[in-house]
Design a protein around this motif. Structure first.
Motif, PDB file in Angstrom:
ATOM      1  N   GLU A 544      90.483  68.577  27.303  1.00  0.00           N
ATOM      2  CA  GLU A 544      91.237  69.726  27.812  1.00  0.00           C
ATOM      3  C   GLU A 544      92.735  69.642  27.526  1.00  0.00           C
ATOM      4  N   TYR A 545      93.201  68.455  27.213  1.00  0.00           N
ATOM      5  CA  TYR A 545      94.651  68.321  27.039  1.00  0.00           C
ATOM      6  C   TYR A 545      94.947  67.557  25.759  1.00  0.00           C
ATOM      7  N   GLN A 546      96.199  67.671  25.347  1.00  0.00           N
ATOM      8  CA  GLN A 546      96.606  66.990  24.116  1.00  0.00           C
ATOM      9  C   GLN A 546      98.086  66.655  24.208  1.00  0.00           C
ATOM     10  N   LEU A 547      98.552  65.845  23.265  1.00  0.00           N
ATOM     11  CA  LEU A 547      99.977  65.558  23.193  1.00  0.00           C
ATOM     12  C   LEU A 547     100.666  66.660  22.408  1.00  0.00           C
ATOM     13  N   MET A 548     101.761  67.152  22.965  1.00  0.00           N
ATOM     14  CA  MET A 548     102.513  68.196  22.266  1.00  0.00           C
ATOM     15  C   MET A 548     104.006  67.912  22.392  1.00  0.00           C
ATOM     16  N   THR A 549     104.765  68.439  21.462  1.00  0.00           N
ATOM     17  CA  THR A 549     106.215  68.355  21.619  1.00  0.00           C
ATOM     18  C   THR A 549     106.640  69.405  22.644  1.00  0.00           C
ATOM     19  N   ILE A 550     107.828  69.228  23.174  1.00  0.00           N
ATOM     20  CA  ILE A 550     108.314  70.234  24.126  1.00  0.00           C
ATOM     21  C   ILE A 550     108.545  71.558  23.405  1.00  0.00           C
ATOM     22  N   ASN A 551     108.915  71.464  22.159  1.00  0.00           N
ATOM     23  CA  ASN A 551     109.060  72.701  21.384  1.00  0.00           C
ATOM     24  C   ASN A 551     107.739  73.472  21.347  1.00  0.00           C
ATOM     25  N   GLU A 552     106.645  72.755  21.110  1.00  0.00           N
ATOM     26  CA  GLU A 552     105.342  73.432  21.081  1.00  0.00           C
ATOM     27  C   GLU A 552     104.987  73.987  22.460  1.00  0.00           C
ATOM     28  N   ILE A 553     105.244  73.177  23.494  1.00  0.00           N
ATOM     29  CA  ILE A 553     104.891  73.621  24.849  1.00  0.00           C
ATOM     30  C   ILE A 553     105.677  74.877  25.210  1.00  0.00           C
ATOM     31  N   MET A 554     106.942  74.889  24.859  1.00  0.00           N
ATOM     32  CA  MET A 554     107.798  76.013  25.250  1.00  0.00           C
ATOM     33  C   MET A 554     107.667  77.202  24.298  1.00  0.00           C
ATOM     34  N   THR A 558     102.999  76.502  15.763  1.00  0.00           N
ATOM     35  CA  THR A 558     102.901  77.317  14.553  1.00  0.00           C
ATOM     36  C   THR A 558     101.590  77.011  13.835  1.00  0.00           C
ATOM     37  N   ASP A 559     101.115  75.767  14.000  1.00  0.00           N
ATOM     38  CA  ASP A 559      99.873  75.408  13.304  1.00  0.00           C
ATOM     39  C   ASP A 559      98.766  75.039  14.292  1.00  0.00           C
ATOM     40  N   GLY A 560      98.765  75.710  15.428  1.00  0.00           N
ATOM     41  CA  GLY A 560      97.721  75.439  16.417  1.00  0.00           C
ATOM     42  C   GLY A 560      97.568  76.650  17.311  1.00  0.00           C
ATOM     43  N   ASP A 561      96.745  76.505  18.346  1.00  0.00           N
ATOM     44  CA  ASP A 561      96.416  77.646  19.196  1.00  0.00           C
ATOM     45  C   ASP A 561      97.346  77.816  20.378  1.00  0.00           C
ATOM     46  N   PHE A 562      98.130  76.786  20.678  1.00  0.00           N
ATOM     47  CA  PHE A 562      98.870  76.855  21.933  1.00  0.00           C
ATOM     48  C   PHE A 562      99.969  77.904  21.845  1.00  0.00           C
ATOM     49  N   VAL A 563      99.936  78.819  22.789  1.00  0.00           N
ATOM     50  CA  VAL A 563     100.777  80.012  22.670  1.00  0.00           C
ATOM     51  C   VAL A 563     102.234  79.768  23.085  1.00  0.00           C
ATOM     52  N   GLY A 564     102.468  78.840  24.010  1.00  0.00           N
ATOM     53  CA  GLY A 564     103.840  78.548  24.418  1.00  0.00           C
ATOM     54  C   GLY A 564     104.228  79.299  25.685  1.00  0.00           C
ATOM     55  N   LEU A 565     104.969  78.629  26.549  1.00  0.00           N
ATOM     56  CA  LEU A 565     105.293  79.226  27.845  1.00  0.00           C
ATOM     57  C   LEU A 565     106.277  80.391  27.703  1.00  0.00           C
ATOM     58  N   ILE A 566     107.212  80.278  26.777  1.00  0.00           N
ATOM     59  CA  ILE A 566     108.188  81.371  26.647  1.00  0.00           C
ATOM     60  C   ILE A 566     107.551  82.628  26.044  1.00  0.00           C
ATOM     61  N   PRO A 567     106.751  82.503  24.973  1.00  0.00           N
ATOM     62  CA  PRO A 567     106.012  83.696  24.522  1.00  0.00           C
ATOM     63  C   PRO A 567     105.158  84.309  25.637  1.00  0.00           C
ATOM     64  N   LEU A 568     104.591  83.472  26.497  1.00  0.00           N
ATOM     65  CA  LEU A 568     103.798  84.020  27.610  1.00  0.00           C
ATOM     66  C   LEU A 568     104.676  84.817  28.558  1.00  0.00           C
ATOM     67  N   VAL A 593     116.748  78.301  27.007  1.00  0.00           N
ATOM     68  CA  VAL A 593     115.652  77.367  27.276  1.00  0.00           C
ATOM     69  C   VAL A 593     114.880  77.100  25.980  1.00  0.00           C
ATOM     70  N   SER A 594     114.625  78.170  25.244  1.00  0.00           N
ATOM     71  CA  SER A 594     113.875  78.052  24.003  1.00  0.00           C
ATOM     72  C   SER A 594     114.610  77.179  22.984  1.00  0.00           C
ATOM     73  N   LYS A 595     115.909  77.380  22.873  1.00  0.00           N
ATOM     74  CA  LYS A 595     116.681  76.630  21.872  1.00  0.00           C
ATOM     75  C   LYS A 595     116.897  75.177  22.273  1.00  0.00           C
ATOM     76  N   ARG A 596     116.901  74.904  23.545  1.00  0.00           N
ATOM     77  CA  ARG A 596     116.953  73.501  23.971  1.00  0.00           C
ATOM     78  C   ARG A 596     115.658  72.802  23.536  1.00  0.00           C
ATOM     79  N   ALA A 597     114.554  73.546  23.659  1.00  0.00           N
ATOM     80  CA  ALA A 597     113.260  72.957  23.319  1.00  0.00           C
ATOM     81  C   ALA A 597     113.125  72.738  21.816  1.00  0.00           C
ATOM     82  N   SER A 598     113.696  73.656  21.037  1.00  0.00           N
ATOM     83  CA  SER A 598     113.534  73.545  19.578  1.00  0.00           C
ATOM     84  C   SER A 598     114.572  72.609  18.972  1.00  0.00           C
ATOM     85  N   GLY A 599     115.610  72.298  19.734  1.00  0.00           N
ATOM     86  CA  GLY A 599     116.658  71.438  19.206  1.00  0.00           C
ATOM     87  C   GLY A 599     117.801  72.223  18.576  1.00  0.00           C
TER      88      GLY A 599
END
Ligand code: ADP
Ligand code: MG
Ligand code: MG
Ligand code: MG
Length: 659
Positions: A544-554, A558-568, A593-599
């Motif tokens: 049910e869970y996986q390792l993700m970067t904070i950029n992916e979480i937020m 781009t290459d997976g299914d996780f939609v991201g909290l900010i797009p939500l 918030v988004s740009k902190r996550a992406s760097g």
């Protein structure tokens, strides 16, 4: 913080005899509250932030930035203005801020005598107008605070004062570190709020533990940092108190910055958000669902790279506070076999949440996978009185702790209709979420507090992270999101969040699919994610869970299914009626918030670290001296006051003219 009851606090040797009595009365009070308020329905959504400030005093003659110890005088000045306002005077017209009709903000004392806390005068609602008033409200509070300080004083918002506990002069006025409450080699007791509760808290934590607290944070090895690094500020020859033996017995660790007092932790500033839910069920849902978000937000708000005058190899304060109030005995810490104590306890009373508490059927037993220590008798008592298993377990876990400060007088009064004994234990369990039952007798509902975030240097950032969390709660509730992962993974994430630059360099456990299984085949998700159309077959927890970067979480994969909290959040905003101006302003906050996550933007921690490392006086030896600190504090003051810093603000806040 609990009520500042007045009276006679008991020394630990006396308090410990009354611990069971306090726990028993505390549970009695909890049950009264539970029975009176469990059926509350339709409480309105209210929320509010807490901003903690350090009060600086600049010594311009010596070019030194110190901590001002004038908390009491400043609060007194603020309180008298509040009275003025209550008498119809309005908020005093300050500088160019116009008189406002909103209630006067509330200012509170904190543990550090160099700290202040502010909250809005009244909690915010969920209206767009209120959401957009958060940043102006925070700015107003900062200005009001500043206007009740001396000319050379200023409130700043950063988690830890870089030179707290150094050998030089770091408080105004100066005191030598010789006090008997903390017995610290580094911090004088005069740094503690003199209200008797606070020095007693420090002394009783030390006494219960049987030694001073010992906080070791890894040093950041720069080019010229001595290797091995042995904290050069430790005095191995002091013989003022028995606890001076601590360092001779190995309390400090090689390669680490050593700190020995509660003030190092409780002198740190946080950004906390409290929500009132419509009923207890919703509060429990929010508690559980926000829990896995905690470590992500800790890493994302990282703003504390310096302790005791050294650059650290961590970016956040959390473990410093955790160590600073760790009152567990050697037996409880597992160093000695159990003899006088009941349990071996894995965590400090300041720590990440150890158990989910909702009655949500989606809470699989596998998620509560820590070896949880609970008081079985208390659990039984709660369950015998009608409380369900999960909630009983939660409180039976909090109540393994002793009350640290007991005022004798409170035990002589009837316990009915009050919550003081309950709060005694509840409010000294400093976990990253807090489940707050209604105070007895009032019309306040069930609340949940989100506590891991680090305070940011500007109110724009503080507002952005607050608004992000508020919107996230709306998304969680509207879409019925499921963020559960095993709680041991939340613990792991909490450790990861400490690593230097974890926000960009590390990965965090997060749930892959946040959407509930679709009960009806044609249900479409708000984002069109195909995840919602999968059948409701049970998946192994490990899948049910996986390792993700904070950029992916937020921001989403781009290459997976996780939609991201900010797009939500954005798709949620698309579905509700929000005007263009509001939408645009909210986008500004979410973008930070988004740009902190992406760097694209730096965290405060990275920004501060770079500031120090590029300072002409920095010798690449990890030392943040008085002069570097002075310049840094001037920069942080400007950032807080103006919301921007020409030339330097861009990396932190983006290309933004002064707002
Ligand atoms: P503590 O220090 O115990 O966490 P504070 O009183 O300092 O609590 O801050 C609590 C926050 O909750 C404040 O921002 C306040 O505005 C907000 N608040 C107050 N009443 C409510 C309520 N009924 N529901 C939600 N938030 C509230
Ligand atoms: Mg508070
Ligand atoms: Mg506080
Ligand atoms: Mg709080």
């Amino acid at each position: 913080m609990g009520l500042l009851a007045l009276g006679t606090p008991l020394a630990w040797k006396d308090a410990k005899k009354l611990a069971d009595q306090v726990r028993t009365l505390g549970i009695q009070q909890l049950l009264e509250i539970w029975n009176a308020y469990r059926g509350n329905e339709r409480d309105i959504l209210l929320w509010g932030d807490e901003i903690e400030y350090l009060v600086l005093a600049f010594d311009e003659e010596n070019k030194n930035a110190c901590l001002s110890l004038r908390q009491a005088e400043i609060l007194k000045a603020l309180a008298s203005d509040e009275k003025l306002q209550a008498a119809g005077g309005g908020v005093p017209a300050i500088n160019d801020i116009e008189e406002k009709s909103e209630p006067f903000p509330t200012f509170h004392p904190e543990f550090g005598r160099f700290m202040l806390e502010s909250t809005p005068g009244a909690p915010f609602s969920l209206s767009w107008k209120d959401l957009l008033s958060v940043e102006p409200n925070m700015k107003l509070r900062r200005i009001i605070a500043k206007n009740h300080m001396a000319e050379n004083e200023t409130p700043i918002t950063m988690p830890s004062f870089p030179r707290l506990g150094t050998k030089g002069v770091f408080t105004s006025p100066y005191y030598p570190p010789t006090g008997s409450q903390s017995r610290s080699q580094f911090i004088p007791d005069e740094c503690i709020n003199p209200h008797i509760r606070f020095p007693t808290l420090a002394a009783n934590i030390r006494a219960r533990r049987g030694s001073k607290v010992a906080i070791n944070m890894p040093v950041f090895y720069d080019e010229n940092t001595p290797k091995p690094f042995n904290d050069p500020t430790i005095d191995y020859d002091r013989h003022l108190y028995p606890e001076d033996d601590d360092v001779r017995n190995g309390a400090s660790k090689e390669g680490h910055i050593y700190m020995d007092a509660m003030g190092f932790g409780m002198g740190c500033c946080c950004l906390q958000i409290t929500f009132q839910a419509k009923n207890i069920k919703e509060a429990r849902t929010l508690y559980d669902q926000l829990c896995p978000v905690g470590p992500i937000m800790l890493a994302l708000t990282a703003n504390a790279p310096i302790f005791k005058g050294f650059l650290a190899d961590v970016d956040v304060r959390w473990n410093v506070i955790s160590g600073a109030v760790d009152d567990r005995t050697e037996e409880e810490r597992g160093i000695k076999p159990l003899n006088n104590n009941r349990w071996k306890i894995p965590k400090s009373r300041y720590g990440s949440v150890s158990t989910y508490l909702s009655d949500d059927p989606r809470l699989r037993p596998e998620y509560n996978d820590l070896d949880l220590v609970i008081d079985e008798d208390i659990k039984k008592r709660l369950m015998d009185n009608g409380m369900d298993e999960h909630l009983s377990t939660h409180f039976a876990h909090l109540f393994i702790r002793d009350p640290i400060v007991i005022f004798q007088e409170t035990l002589d009064e009837p316990a009915e209709g009050k919550s003081d004994h309950f709060e005694n234990i509840q409010s000294t369990n400093w976990q990253h979420m807090r489940f707050k039952p209604p105070p007895p007798g009032g019309n306040i509902g069930w609340r949940v507090e989100f506590r891991p975030m680090e305070i940011q240097m500007t109110d724009f950032e503080n507002a952005a992270f607050s608004i992000f969390i508020v919107l996230l709660t709306r998304v969680i509730l509207s879409y019925d999101l499921n963020l559960y992962i095993p709680i041991s993974k939340v613990d792991e994430n909490m450790a990861t969040a400490h690593k230097r630059d974890a926000v960009l360099s590390d990965k965090f456990w997060f749930r892959k699919d946040l959407f509930p299984p679709a009960p009806i085949s044609n249900r479409t998700s708000p984002t069109g994610s195909r995840a919602t159309t999968r059948p409701a077959t049970p998946v192994a927890v490990e899948d049910e869970y996986q390792l993700m970067t904070i950029n992916e979480i937020m921001n989403g994969q781009t290459d997976g299914d996780f939609v991201g909290l900010i797009p939500l959040i954005n798709s949620y905003l698309d579905t509700v009626n929000v005007d263009v101006v509001t939408r645009c302003e909210l986008a500004g906050y979410l973008s930070l918030v988004s740009k902190r996550a992406s760097g694209e933007l730096q965290t405060g921690a990275t920004w501060i670290r770079e500031f120090v490392r590029s300072h002409p006086e920095y010798k690449k030896d990890s030392v943040v001296n008085e002069s570097i600190n002075y310049d840094l504090m001037k920069a942080v003051e400007k950032l807080g006051r103006d919301g921007y810093l020409e030339g330097l603000g861009e990396k932190l806040l983006g290309p933004r003219s002064s707002s």
